[in-house]
Design a protein around this motif. Structure first.
Motif, PDB file in Angstrom:
ATOM      1  N   MET A  91      -7.799   4.015   7.664  1.00 58.27           N
ATOM      2  CA  MET A  91      -8.061   2.929   8.584  1.00 58.27           C
ATOM      3  C   MET A  91      -8.857   3.437   9.772  1.00 58.27           C
ATOM      4  O   MET A  91      -9.339   4.540   9.792  1.00 58.27           O
ATOM      5  CB  MET A  91      -6.698   2.408   9.030  1.00 58.27           C
ATOM      6  CG  MET A  91      -6.435   0.905   9.077  1.00 58.27           C
ATOM      7  SD  MET A  91      -6.924  -0.126   7.728  1.00 58.27           S
ATOM      8  CE  MET A  91      -8.174  -1.079   8.450  1.00 58.27           C
ATOM      9  N   SER A  92      -8.931   2.670  10.762  1.00 61.76           N
ATOM     10  CA  SER A  92      -9.715   2.986  11.954  1.00 61.76           C
ATOM     11  C   SER A  92      -8.890   3.801  12.945  1.00 61.76           C
ATOM     12  O   SER A  92      -7.666   3.834  12.889  1.00 61.76           O
ATOM     13  CB  SER A  92     -10.149   1.665  12.602  1.00 61.76           C
ATOM     14  OG  SER A  92     -10.604   1.873  13.901  1.00 61.76           O
ATOM     15  N   ILE A 150      -1.337  -4.559  10.078  1.00 61.43           N
ATOM     16  CA  ILE A 150      -2.150  -3.666  10.902  1.00 61.43           C
ATOM     17  C   ILE A 150      -1.937  -4.031  12.361  1.00 61.43           C
ATOM     18  O   ILE A 150      -2.015  -5.194  12.740  1.00 61.43           O
ATOM     19  CB  ILE A 150      -3.643  -3.764  10.527  1.00 61.43           C
ATOM     20  CG1 ILE A 150      -3.842  -3.264   9.100  1.00 61.43           C
ATOM     21  CG2 ILE A 150      -4.502  -2.975  11.501  1.00 61.43           C
ATOM     22  CD1 ILE A 150      -5.269  -3.323   8.615  1.00 61.43           C
ATOM     23  N   TRP A 151      -1.662  -3.006  13.179  1.00 59.39           N
ATOM     24  CA  TRP A 151      -1.472  -3.171  14.612  1.00 59.39           C
ATOM     25  C   TRP A 151      -2.572  -2.430  15.365  1.00 59.39           C
ATOM     26  O   TRP A 151      -3.081  -1.416  14.891  1.00 59.39           O
ATOM     27  CB  TRP A 151      -0.144  -2.568  15.065  1.00 59.39           C
ATOM     28  CG  TRP A 151       1.053  -3.338  14.676  1.00 59.39           C
ATOM     29  CD1 TRP A 151       1.714  -4.261  15.421  1.00 59.39           C
ATOM     30  CD2 TRP A 151       1.786  -3.246  13.450  1.00 59.39           C
ATOM     31  NE1 TRP A 151       2.788  -4.742  14.739  1.00 59.39           N
ATOM     32  CE2 TRP A 151       2.857  -4.137  13.527  1.00 59.39           C
ATOM     33  CE3 TRP A 151       1.635  -2.489  12.288  1.00 59.39           C
ATOM     34  CZ2 TRP A 151       3.775  -4.297  12.500  1.00 59.39           C
ATOM     35  CZ3 TRP A 151       2.535  -2.648  11.270  1.00 59.39           C
ATOM     36  CH2 TRP A 151       3.593  -3.544  11.377  1.00 59.39           C
ATOM     37  N   LEU A 152      -2.889  -2.922  16.555  1.00 56.23           N
ATOM     38  CA  LEU A 152      -3.805  -2.198  17.424  1.00 56.23           C
ATOM     39  C   LEU A 152      -3.058  -1.033  18.070  1.00 56.23           C
ATOM     40  O   LEU A 152      -1.907  -1.196  18.503  1.00 56.23           O
ATOM     41  CB  LEU A 152      -4.364  -3.108  18.516  1.00 56.23           C
ATOM     42  CG  LEU A 152      -5.317  -4.202  18.065  1.00 56.23           C
ATOM     43  CD1 LEU A 152      -5.694  -5.080  19.251  1.00 56.23           C
ATOM     44  CD2 LEU A 152      -6.570  -3.590  17.441  1.00 56.23           C
ATOM     45  N   TYR A 187      -8.554   2.954  15.869  1.00 49.96           N
ATOM     46  CA  TYR A 187      -8.034   1.976  16.819  1.00 49.96           C
ATOM     47  C   TYR A 187      -6.884   1.146  16.254  1.00 49.96           C
ATOM     48  O   TYR A 187      -6.386   0.266  16.932  1.00 49.96           O
ATOM     49  CB  TYR A 187      -9.150   1.036  17.279  1.00 49.96           C
ATOM     50  CG  TYR A 187     -10.290   1.774  17.918  1.00 49.96           C
ATOM     51  CD1 TYR A 187     -10.150   2.344  19.174  1.00 49.96           C
ATOM     52  CD2 TYR A 187     -11.505   1.915  17.262  1.00 49.96           C
ATOM     53  CE1 TYR A 187     -11.192   3.037  19.764  1.00 49.96           C
ATOM     54  CE2 TYR A 187     -12.553   2.604  17.844  1.00 49.96           C
ATOM     55  CZ  TYR A 187     -12.392   3.164  19.098  1.00 49.96           C
ATOM     56  OH  TYR A 187     -13.421   3.852  19.665  1.00 49.96           O
ATOM     57  N   THR A 188      -6.492   1.397  15.010  1.00 49.86           N
ATOM     58  CA  THR A 188      -5.432   0.608  14.385  1.00 49.86           C
ATOM     59  C   THR A 188      -4.402   1.505  13.707  1.00 49.86           C
ATOM     60  O   THR A 188      -4.676   2.651  13.372  1.00 49.86           O
ATOM     61  CB  THR A 188      -6.008  -0.364  13.331  1.00 49.86           C
ATOM     62  OG1 THR A 188      -6.709   0.388  12.333  1.00 49.86           O
ATOM     63  CG2 THR A 188      -6.931  -1.379  13.964  1.00 49.86           C
ATOM     64  N   THR A 240      -1.599   1.320  10.440  1.00 47.17           N
ATOM     65  CA  THR A 240      -1.023   0.604   9.302  1.00 47.17           C
ATOM     66  C   THR A 240       0.494   0.711   9.447  1.00 47.17           C
ATOM     67  O   THR A 240       1.001   1.451  10.300  1.00 47.17           O
ATOM     68  CB  THR A 240      -1.467   1.226   7.967  1.00 47.17           C
ATOM     69  OG1 THR A 240      -0.980   2.573   7.911  1.00 47.17           O
ATOM     70  CG2 THR A 240      -2.981   1.216   7.819  1.00 47.17           C
ATOM     71  N   PRO A 244       1.428  -7.891  14.597  1.00 45.96           N
ATOM     72  CA  PRO A 244       0.250  -7.225  14.032  1.00 45.96           C
ATOM     73  C   PRO A 244      -0.990  -8.115  14.166  1.00 45.96           C
ATOM     74  O   PRO A 244      -0.876  -9.340  14.229  1.00 45.96           O
ATOM     75  CB  PRO A 244       0.625  -7.007  12.568  1.00 45.96           C
ATOM     76  CG  PRO A 244       1.685  -8.001  12.281  1.00 45.96           C
ATOM     77  CD  PRO A 244       2.389  -8.261  13.576  1.00 45.96           C
ATOM     78  N   VAL A 245      -2.159  -7.496  14.214  1.00 46.99           N
ATOM     79  CA  VAL A 245      -3.402  -8.270  14.307  1.00 46.99           C
ATOM     80  C   VAL A 245      -3.840  -8.747  12.930  1.00 46.99           C
ATOM     81  O   VAL A 245      -4.652  -9.658  12.822  1.00 46.99           O
ATOM     82  CB  VAL A 245      -4.535  -7.460  14.977  1.00 46.99           C
ATOM     83  CG1 VAL A 245      -4.217  -7.220  16.434  1.00 46.99           C
ATOM     84  CG2 VAL A 245      -4.801  -6.162  14.252  1.00 46.99           C
ATOM     85  N   GLN A 246      -3.297  -8.123  11.900  1.00 45.88           N
ATOM     86  CA  GLN A 246      -3.598  -8.534  10.528  1.00 45.88           C
ATOM     87  C   GLN A 246      -2.323  -8.434   9.714  1.00 45.88           C
ATOM     88  O   GLN A 246      -1.592  -7.463   9.818  1.00 45.88           O
ATOM     89  CB  GLN A 246      -4.666  -7.618   9.919  1.00 45.88           C
ATOM     90  CG  GLN A 246      -4.987  -7.916   8.473  1.00 45.88           C
ATOM     91  CD  GLN A 246      -6.012  -6.935   7.916  1.00 45.88           C
ATOM     92  OE1 GLN A 246      -6.896  -6.494   8.622  1.00 45.88           O
ATOM     93  NE2 GLN A 246      -5.865  -6.608   6.652  1.00 45.88           N
TER      94      GLN A 246
END
Length: 97
Positions: free
Chosen positions: A1-2, A49-51, A4-5, A7, A41-43
């Motif tokens: 993942m990024s 997925i969390w910031l 900035y996030t 899982t 979570p943002v997604q």
């Protein structure tokens, strides 16, 4: 993942729990004091997925120990005049050992 996030697996590692506990808490099947107030979570699909900023702020709000605030720079020391020292002890030569 990024960078900035998080899982759910990464978040579980960070909180020293397992992803199933996080999913059960989110579904309302289990109450865990460790996860109280967990940000949304943002997604949610296909995976949670969390910031990182949200998680860091949440963890900071749960801290119980906060060291006293100090200045970022140490106080300046007074410049003192250096005293010139003598030549010191003579070095040992191979024959004196």
């Amino acid at each position: 993942m990024s960078a900035y996030t998080f899982t759910s697996q990464q978040l579980a590692e960070r909180l020293q729990t397992n992803p199933a506990s996080i999913r059960a808490y989110r579904a309302g099947q289990r109450r865990q004091p460790l996860l109280e107030g967990l940000p949304e979570p943002v997604q949610t699909q296909p995976r949670l997925i969390w910031l990182v900023a949200d998680i860091e702020a949440w963890l900071e709000s749960r801290r119980t120990f906060r060291p006293p605030q100090t200045e970022a720079t140490p106080p300046e020391r007074e410049v003192t005049q250096q005293v010139k020292r003598g030549p010191g002890r003579p070095r040992k030569t191979g024959s004196e050992q």
